[in-house]
Scaffold this motif. Structure first.
Motif, PDB file in Angstrom:
ATOM      1  N   SER A  71       0.825  -1.208   0.000  1.00 25.62           N
ATOM      2  CA  SER A  71       0.000   0.000   0.000  1.00 25.62           C
ATOM      3  C   SER A  71       0.860   1.259   0.000  1.00 25.62           C
ATOM      4  CB  SER A  71      -0.946   0.001   1.205  1.00 25.62           C
ATOM      5  OG  SER A  71      -0.221   0.073   2.417  1.00 25.62           O
ATOM      6  N   ARG A  72       2.053   1.170   0.584  1.00 26.04           N
ATOM      7  CA  ARG A  72       2.957   2.327   0.605  1.00 26.04           C
ATOM      8  C   ARG A  72       3.703   2.486  -0.718  1.00 26.04           C
ATOM      9  NH1 ARG A  72       6.897   4.026   5.624  1.00 26.04           N
ATOM     10  NH2 ARG A  72       7.953   5.781   4.617  1.00 26.04           N
ATOM     11  N   ALA A  73       4.011   1.363  -1.367  1.00 28.57           N
ATOM     12  CA  ALA A  73       4.821   1.401  -2.585  1.00 28.57           C
ATOM     13  C   ALA A  73       3.994   1.581  -3.862  1.00 28.57           C
ATOM     14  CB  ALA A  73       5.647   0.125  -2.697  1.00 28.57           C
ATOM     15  N   MET A  74       2.744   1.142  -3.854  1.00 24.54           N
ATOM     16  CA  MET A  74       1.923   1.227  -5.068  1.00 24.54           C
ATOM     17  C   MET A  74       1.849   2.645  -5.650  1.00 24.54           C
ATOM     18  SD  MET A  74       0.671  -1.598  -6.355  1.00 24.54           S
ATOM     19  CE  MET A  74      -0.928  -1.300  -7.083  1.00 24.54           C
ATOM     20  N   PRO A  75       1.678   3.693  -4.811  1.00 31.09           N
ATOM     21  CA  PRO A  75       1.640   5.048  -5.377  1.00 31.09           C
ATOM     22  C   PRO A  75       2.926   5.444  -6.097  1.00 31.09           C
ATOM     23  CG  PRO A  75       0.745   5.029  -3.155  1.00 31.09           C
ATOM     24  CD  PRO A  75       1.368   3.691  -3.363  1.00 31.09           C
ATOM     25  N   MET A  76       4.045   4.832  -5.717  1.00 26.23           N
ATOM     26  CA  MET A  76       5.312   5.142  -6.399  1.00 26.23           C
ATOM     27  C   MET A  76       5.249   4.728  -7.864  1.00 26.23           C
ATOM     28  SD  MET A  76       7.890   3.873  -3.376  1.00 26.23           S
ATOM     29  CE  MET A  76       9.372   4.257  -4.294  1.00 26.23           C
ATOM     30  N   PHE A  77       4.589   3.605  -8.130  1.00 28.49           N
ATOM     31  CA  PHE A  77       4.407   3.183  -9.515  1.00 28.49           C
ATOM     32  C   PHE A  77       3.363   4.050 -10.205  1.00 28.49           C
ATOM     33  CE2 PHE A  77       6.639  -0.620  -8.169  1.00 28.49           C
ATOM     34  CZ  PHE A  77       7.320  -0.987  -9.321  1.00 28.49           C
ATOM     35  N   ALA A  78       2.269   4.320  -9.490  1.00 27.92           N
ATOM     36  CA  ALA A  78       1.194   5.129 -10.068  1.00 27.92           C
ATOM     37  C   ALA A  78       1.690   6.528 -10.439  1.00 27.92           C
ATOM     38  CB  ALA A  78       0.033   5.222  -9.086  1.00 27.92           C
TER      39      ALA A  78
END
Length: 242
Positions: A71-78
């Motif tokens: 959940s913390r890392a997904m926005p980095m890809f988005a």
């Protein structure tokens, strides 16, 4: 057994083989091997996918080792905070580096998206590309006695479906082995002459700022035997570039 190319207490990355699905899908009911399930069984721990690679594409594929990390890392890809580098072999010679800013319409699946709207607006898609090496081989695919190919470095700045394959096709330099957007004559030549039955697109490098340690993480994946054999034949050094 998958090749693990990075692991810490938060993330794990593998060198995904070409032809292997990332996870189970009802669209591929007859498949029995998937990266996600194979890795879970290999390390005896649940993994959480952070991004995808198309089935025919090989290379760096990273997972989170917990739901909280995901959940913390997904926005980095988005938000495109992870830098991705691919290598590809394309038809023809590309003489100069450049940036292609060419919007792509949403590519719908005939089955999964049969009820989706067919008239969605095209989405922004940007790819940086750089020719690394080129070759001219003594085989004909048309009116000339020889055929030219180029080794490319590709950096997608957006994440559209089949972006690199569609962008290279738009530039009239389709990726060899692409059965959806490529050129059948060149695909056939590589099958018959070089025993290459795969899409020659490889996710060779992924770099990002670790969300916990704040250190730069740089992950590389080597090309497979098919790629290496072609590179040796052409005198290319792609393995050292990865």
């Amino acid at each position: 057994m998958l090749e693990i190319i990075f692991r810490d207490e938060y993330f794990i990355a593998v060198n995904k083989p070409a032809g292997m699905l990332v996870h189970r899908s009802w669209l591929d009911k007859h498949e029995t091997q998937f990266v996600m399930q194979t890795l879970r069984d290999q390390i005896d721990q649940h993994v959480f996918p952070l991004h995808r690679l198309d089935r025919p594409t090989s290379g760096v594929l990273i997972f989170a080792l917990s739901r909280d990390v995901a959940s913390r890392a997904m926005p980095m890809f988005a938000n495109h905070e992870m830098s991705k580098t691919y290598h590809a072999i394309v038809r023809g010679w590309v003489e100069e580096s450049g940036r292609l800013d060419y919007d792509l319409r949403v590519e719908l699946d005939k089955i999964a998206d049969k009820h989706a709207s067919q008239d969605k607006e095209a989405q922004k898609a940007v790819t940086d590309y750089r020719p690394i090496a080129k070759v001219e081989i003594p085989f004909s695919t048309g009116k000339f006695p020889t055929t030219r190919y180029c080794l490319m470095e590709l950096n997608p700045l957006t994440g559209r479906k089949h972006q690199l394959r569609r962008h290279m096709a738009h530039l009239r330099h389709p990726i060899v082995g692409d059965t959806s957007h490529g050129d059948g004559k060149h695909n056939k030549l590589f099958r018959e002459v070089y025993d290459s039955h795969r899409l020659l697109l490889h996710a060779s490098h992924l770099e990002f700022i670790h969300p916990y340690s704040k250190q730069v993480v740089s992950i590389c994946a080597k090309v497979d035997q098919t790629w290496q054999k072609i590179c040796d034949e052409f005198g290319w050094q792609v393995a050292e570039n990865n």
